[in-house]
Design a protein around this motif. Sequence first.
Motif, PDB file in Angstrom:
ATOM      1  N   ARG A  36       0.826  -1.209   0.000  1.00 48.84           N
ATOM      2  CA  ARG A  36       0.000   0.000   0.000  1.00 48.84           C
ATOM      3  C   ARG A  36       0.860   1.259   0.000  1.00 48.84           C
ATOM      4  O   ARG A  36       0.600   2.197  -0.769  1.00 48.84           O
ATOM      5  N   GLN A  37       1.893   1.289   0.830  1.00 49.64           N
ATOM      6  CA  GLN A  37       2.739   2.481   0.892  1.00 49.64           C
ATOM      7  C   GLN A  37       3.573   2.642  -0.369  1.00 49.64           C
ATOM      8  O   GLN A  37       3.821   3.776  -0.816  1.00 49.64           O
ATOM      9  N   SER A  38       4.004   1.543  -0.967  1.00 46.56           N
ATOM     10  CA  SER A  38       4.784   1.630  -2.206  1.00 46.56           C
ATOM     11  C   SER A  38       3.923   2.162  -3.338  1.00 46.56           C
ATOM     12  O   SER A  38       4.366   3.008  -4.139  1.00 46.56           O
ATOM     13  N   GLU A  39       2.682   1.681  -3.429  1.00 45.93           N
ATOM     14  CA  GLU A  39       1.769   2.184  -4.464  1.00 45.93           C
ATOM     15  C   GLU A  39       1.474   3.660  -4.252  1.00 45.93           C
ATOM     16  O   GLU A  39       1.420   4.448  -5.208  1.00 45.93           O
TER      17      GLU A  39
ATOM     18  N   ALA B  37       6.842   3.687   9.136  1.00 44.19           N
ATOM     19  CA  ALA B  37       5.844   4.370   9.960  1.00 44.19           C
ATOM     20  C   ALA B  37       4.532   3.601   9.976  1.00 44.19           C
ATOM     21  O   ALA B  37       3.862   3.501  11.018  1.00 44.19           O
ATOM     22  N   ASP B  38       4.153   3.036   8.828  1.00 45.44           N
ATOM     23  CA  ASP B  38       2.880   2.319   8.733  1.00 45.44           C
ATOM     24  C   ASP B  38       2.952   0.954   9.402  1.00 45.44           C
ATOM     25  O   ASP B  38       2.037   0.553  10.128  1.00 45.44           O
ATOM     26  N   THR B  39       4.046   0.218   9.193  1.00 46.61           N
ATOM     27  CA  THR B  39       4.131  -1.161   9.690  1.00 46.61           C
ATOM     28  C   THR B  39       4.462  -1.238  11.177  1.00 46.61           C
ATOM     29  O   THR B  39       3.837  -2.003  11.909  1.00 46.61           O
ATOM     30  N   LEU B  40       5.443  -0.469  11.621  1.00 45.89           N
ATOM     31  CA  LEU B  40       5.915  -0.589  12.998  1.00 45.89           C
ATOM     32  C   LEU B  40       5.292   0.419  13.958  1.00 45.89           C
ATOM     33  O   LEU B  40       5.324   0.218  15.170  1.00 45.89           O
ATOM     34  N   PHE B  41       4.732   1.501  13.412  1.00 44.25           N
ATOM     35  CA  PHE B  41       4.167   2.540  14.277  1.00 44.25           C
ATOM     36  C   PHE B  41       2.736   2.898  13.888  1.00 44.25           C
ATOM     37  O   PHE B  41       2.193   3.881  14.388  1.00 44.25           O
TER      38      PHE B  41
ATOM     39  N   MET C  52      13.978   7.183  -1.927  1.00 45.59           N
ATOM     40  CA  MET C  52      13.945   5.884  -1.248  1.00 45.59           C
ATOM     41  C   MET C  52      13.953   6.051   0.273  1.00 45.59           C
ATOM     42  O   MET C  52      13.377   5.240   0.993  1.00 45.59           O
ATOM     43  N   THR C  53      14.578   7.116   0.758  1.00 42.31           N
ATOM     44  CA  THR C  53      14.505   7.409   2.190  1.00 42.31           C
ATOM     45  C   THR C  53      13.070   7.727   2.593  1.00 42.31           C
ATOM     46  O   THR C  53      12.568   7.252   3.616  1.00 42.31           O
ATOM     47  N   GLU C  54      12.388   8.516   1.778  1.00 46.76           N
ATOM     48  CA  GLU C  54      10.994   8.856   2.068  1.00 46.76           C
ATOM     49  C   GLU C  54      10.089   7.626   1.986  1.00 46.76           C
ATOM     50  O   GLU C  54       9.201   7.438   2.832  1.00 46.76           O
ATOM     51  N   LEU C  55      10.316   6.789   0.979  1.00 49.28           N
ATOM     52  CA  LEU C  55       9.480   5.597   0.812  1.00 49.28           C
ATOM     53  C   LEU C  55       9.654   4.633   1.975  1.00 49.28           C
ATOM     54  O   LEU C  55       8.669   4.155   2.553  1.00 49.28           O
ATOM     55  N   THR C  56      10.896   4.330   2.338  1.00 48.50           N
ATOM     56  CA  THR C  56      11.113   3.358   3.417  1.00 48.50           C
ATOM     57  C   THR C  56      10.656   3.915   4.761  1.00 48.50           C
ATOM     58  O   THR C  56      10.227   3.151   5.632  1.00 48.50           O
ATOM     59  N   PHE C  57      10.722   5.237   4.940  1.00 47.44           N
ATOM     60  CA  PHE C  57      10.172   5.811   6.162  1.00 47.44           C
ATOM     61  C   PHE C  57       8.660   5.642   6.206  1.00 47.44           C
ATOM     62  O   PHE C  57       8.095   5.313   7.250  1.00 47.44           O
ATOM     63  N   ALA C  58       8.002   5.855   5.070  1.00 49.74           N
ATOM     64  CA  ALA C  58       6.544   5.675   5.019  1.00 49.74           C
ATOM     65  C   ALA C  58       6.170   4.236   5.346  1.00 49.74           C
ATOM     66  O   ALA C  58       5.191   3.979   6.076  1.00 49.74           O
ATOM     67  N   ILE C  59       6.939   3.281   4.843  1.00 48.27           N
ATOM     68  CA  ILE C  59       6.673   1.868   5.138  1.00 48.27           C
ATOM     69  C   ILE C  59       6.905   1.574   6.610  1.00 48.27           C
ATOM     70  O   ILE C  59       6.093   0.917   7.271  1.00 48.27           O
TER      71      ILE C  59
END
Length: 470
Positions: free
Chosen positions: A127-130, A161-165, A152-159
């Motif tokens: 979902r975050q990648s899309e 934030a969503d998965t772990l927090f 890629m820093t922004e994308l992995t932060f979004a992932i």
Amino acid sequence: MDMRPEPFEPPAPEPRTVPPSRLEIIRTILRNPLELWGVPSYTLPWIETRFFREHTLIVNDPGLIRHILVDNARNYRMADVRQLVLRPILRDGLLTAEGAVWKRSRKAVAPIFTPRHSQGFAGQMLRQSERYAEKYAGAGAEGVVFDISTDMTELTFAILADTLFSGEIASSSNFADDVNALLHRMGRVDPMDLLKAPAWVPRLTRIGGRKVLDKFREIVRRTMDMRLERMKAEPDAVPKDLLTLLLEQLGSDGLTSGEIEDNILTFIGAGHETTARALAWTLYCVANCPNVRKDMEAEIDQVLASGAEPVEWLELMPRTRAAFEEGMRLYPPAPSINRAAIEADRWTSPQGEVVDIPQGITVLIMPWTLHRHELYWNRPRAFMPERFLPENRDRIDRFQYLPFGAGPRVCIGATFALQEAVVALAVLMHRFRFDVTAATRPWPVQRLTTQPANGLPMRVSARPGAASSV
């Protein structure tokens, strides 16, 4: 006649042929430690060196690495220089804590990172990648240049934030810039570290990083406070994520408030950074290898057309995974592993060679040199993802490839990172092409992670006939 193109050799420092002077060593460590290593580091199984009063054993032999990181791991603590660099940032986070504090933290976060639990994050990663891919939606066939390192820093932060927090991080809009500033200012060796000066002695190279570090810690404290309030107000509705799991350990029998803050900072500030750098380097290498990209696109398109769930992609996309793993080989996110011998030790190779390891010696295991070592890799400087295809993996010793470390302190999020990378690459490469431009001239620099100096500007364009979403 073999008509295959020569494999791509991405930029990296050439091994030194002449030992540097003491002054040159200091200058190189301050500028970019990756430029320090000479031919012996890429050709010999181990080397003993001395720098000022520092006695160092540089280890490349997989058997000796296993002895230090696994078989006799209890005899090796974190090296002083490493801690002098990292502890001012992470304090008692999982990467820097030792002894009982490390054991408590590792036990607290372990349930989140079991392979079964990590697989449950695949839908959120998709979902975050899309969602992030929409940033490139207007690029069209002509393409638009983006700094892929920042993206890629922004994308992995979004992932993360969503998965772990569960999306509940009190973050700022310029998070990627803050991470870059923190690592540039705080993630480098200072001359006082080389002299092993006490931590209270000011490090002039890091003065500019204190402000952004304080900002990160304020973000963490606000994040903790928000979740604690929610845990009190609606305990049955609180997500069972990493943040809740850590805060449930608060108390005399678990973790202190400071330890929880340190661990949250570790995951927010560093947990996504390694994957981000590896993703950016992978996209750069793939852009320079048309045949590799063609095979990856065909694999991605086939798996997505089959309707397979994202939790299955890691196993169903061996070429995509192999490209990412080869990217981590050439540009290991964590380029050094530092230990110090608590007691004198001895290791004997299968050939009968004896290595005596004196008490107190610094032991340096360098994934940067190990992954490019002439004894263990064919064409070590070339980008050749086929090394990591299932039929070839048995040729790679477990301890000659260490993107996630090894032993008791192996990266707890390794499965999470691999799955995240494959999902992100699949979503992005299904819809877009990433190409180099005349301005794409990255140079690897060690700042805790292996970063591209001057960023990674790349032209992003729509793939002909690609779907708008997965």
